[in-house]
Design an enzyme around this catalytic site. Structure first.
Site, PDB file in Angstrom:
ATOM      1  N   HIS A 269     -42.164  14.382  45.587  1.00  0.00           N
ATOM      2  CA  HIS A 269     -43.190  13.772  46.242  1.00  0.00           C
ATOM      3  C   HIS A 269     -43.476  12.202  45.496  1.00  0.00           C
ATOM      4  O   HIS A 269     -43.936  11.453  46.316  1.00  0.00           O
ATOM      5  CB  HIS A 269     -44.699  14.306  46.228  1.00  0.00           C
ATOM      6  N   CYS A 270     -43.225  12.118  44.334  1.00  0.00           N
ATOM      7  CA  CYS A 270     -43.915  10.925  43.662  1.00  0.00           C
ATOM      8  C   CYS A 270     -42.773   9.650  43.429  1.00  0.00           C
ATOM      9  O   CYS A 270     -43.173   8.593  43.805  1.00  0.00           O
ATOM     10  CB  CYS A 270     -44.307  11.256  42.145  1.00  0.00           C
ATOM     11  N   ILE A 271     -41.599   9.876  42.752  1.00  0.00           N
ATOM     12  CA  ILE A 271     -40.767   8.811  42.610  1.00  0.00           C
ATOM     13  C   ILE A 271     -40.549   8.178  43.878  1.00  0.00           C
ATOM     14  O   ILE A 271     -40.296   7.031  43.880  1.00  0.00           O
ATOM     15  CB  ILE A 271     -39.645   9.248  41.710  1.00  0.00           C
TER      16      ILE A 271
END
Length: 444
Positions: A269-271
């Site tokens: 989800h983040c990078i």
């Protein structure tokens, strides 16, 4: 202060909105301190499953949930009216991107709509969802101001970015240092007090904006460095060199170098998402970050580069991608987890299908996924018993559960994107980032 006393006496009721990879582990940590925790989620099946003591998150064991439910420290619900009794609210909802690559704040907006109906006077609100700098003040403080509520007086407001790393056995919710920033010094004090009950190391910054920016900096740093090492892999391919050997050699330097390794793309989800939040916000101030945009472009192209490599390896063996029988090994975005969010394997699978390959996959942690066409695709549990039938085995995620020796012995042809077969001299194994001879590979 009433809330401070309730926290110190473990009498505060904690509400966690969003019971996913971030919210559920956090809820369990609060519950284990013997605070009463109410978990809020819009998914009835998830709520029912949790109240039966069953977890759907790999990092949260069933017996932990069962124990907290049985002792009355944790209860899940879809009834947001229960926010009336909550002293501290942690918002852990998704923050995806729209199709136009802009921040989708709909989940946060929905959570705030529920909070403003039932907010208990003097409660603490902490946003944990990854977002752009200014969100906490604009969307939460700004909205509640319309109701005549004054932050720091009628309620307290903080931002504390989640730092969940699924599958990490060394660092988890409790022992990962946590950053927090409040709208006022008193907000920071209350937020720090609450989270220090469950987190070993807290770091307070001067504002919610600083805390929001911290998370974006962390993951943009990773995105840029992963893109750089992916580009170095392409360069080593062009030069006929071994990127993996070069990276290992560079990593022997005890200062000034941080090891990153190439791969088929970025996931989670983040990078893939966080840098776009930062880029989008920067453009509001007429600031354009070429680093961010170039990194995103490089990382997003890696699945296409993998397909090019597949084509070249098959061509060497006088085969085409079209009608070849290809097995993808590993669908999760990284090893030993069941998370397929933004996994590059999804793109690789789709590109292989578009190229006419007969494509299947095996992943002990991901039993099924929905492909780009909306079809549900299931893991072929029998694939490893029939490796001889595949023209190519494409290793995208190196789960510990995979028997690499069996793959090496029985697969006619292997393309390794993770250096899983490091040190193997087998002539049928190719790798990205090393040229075109066996145990090497070309990505132009």
């Amino acid at each position: 202060m009433h809330l401070k006393t309730r926290i110190e006496k473990k009498e505060a009721v904690v509400g966690v909105i969003g019971l996913g990879y971030v919210g559920l582990p956090l809820a369990m940590e609060f519950a284990k301190t013997r605070m009463k925790v109410i978990g809020f989620d819009i998914s009835i099946p998830k709520v029912n499953q949790l109240n039966r003591g069953q977890s759907y998150i790999m990092d949260v064991p069933n017996d932990e949930v069962e124990d907290m439910v049985a002792k009355g420290y944790f209860h899940a619900t879809t009834d947001f009216e229960l926010l009336r009794v909550v002293d501290a609210i942690s918002i852990c909802v998704p923050t995806p991107l729209t199709k136009s690559q802009e921040p989708d704040m709909s989940y946060i907006v929905s959570a705030i709509a529920q909070i403003r109906q039932y907010l208990k006077k003097g409660a603490l609100i902490t946003l944990e969802s990854t977002t752009y700098p200014g969100t906490t003040e604009e969307l939460i403080a700004g909205t509640l101001k319309e109701d005549g509520l004054v932050v720091g007086e009628d309620y307290f407001l903080c931002y504390s970015p989640e730092r969940v790393d699924p599958g990490n056995t060394a660092f988890h919710t409790k022992n990962t240092p946590k950053v927090i920033g409040g709208t006022t010094p008193q907000c920071s004090e209350i937020g720090h007090l609450l989270y220090s009950q469950v987190i070993e190391h807290m770091h307070v910054v001067g504002s919610t904006k600083s805390a929001e920016m911290t998370k974006l900096l962390e993951n943009t740093f990773r995105s840029v460095n992963i893109a750089f090492i992916n580009e170095m892999a392409l360069l080593c391919d062009a030069l006929g060199m071994d990127i993996w050997e070069v990276v290992d050699a560079a990593a022997t330097k005890p200062f000034g170098f941080m090891k990153f390794t190439p791969g088929p793309g970025i996931g989670g989800h983040c990078i893939p998402l966080d840098p776009m939040y930062l880029s989008w916000k920067a453009k509001e101030s007429n600031f354009y970050s070429r680093f961010i945009d170039l990194a995103q472009e490089t990382n997003k192209k890696m699945p296409e580069k993998v397909i090019q490599k597949v084509t070249e390896v098959l061509n060497v063996h006088e085969k085409s991608v079209n009608r070849s029988n290809i097995l993808i090994v590993g669908m999760a975005y990284k090893a030993n987890i069941d998370d397929v969010r933004e996994s590059p394997a999804l793109d690789v699978y789709d590109l292989l299908i578009q190229s006419g390959a007969q494509t299947s996959y095996i992943d002990p942690h991901v039993t099924s996924f929905i492909d780009r066409a909306g079809n549900k695709v299931y893991s072929d549990d029998m694939a490893l018993d029939n490796l001889e039938k595949y023209d190519l085995v494409l290793l995208l995620t190196n789960h510990e559960a995979f028997d690499l020796a069996n793959l090496l012995e029985k697969a006619p042809l292997i393309l390794d994107t993770r250096d899983a077969f490091k040190g193997t001299s087998a002539s049928h194994v190719y790798r990205i980032g090393t040229g075109m001879s066996p145990q090497k590979g070309v990505l132009n």
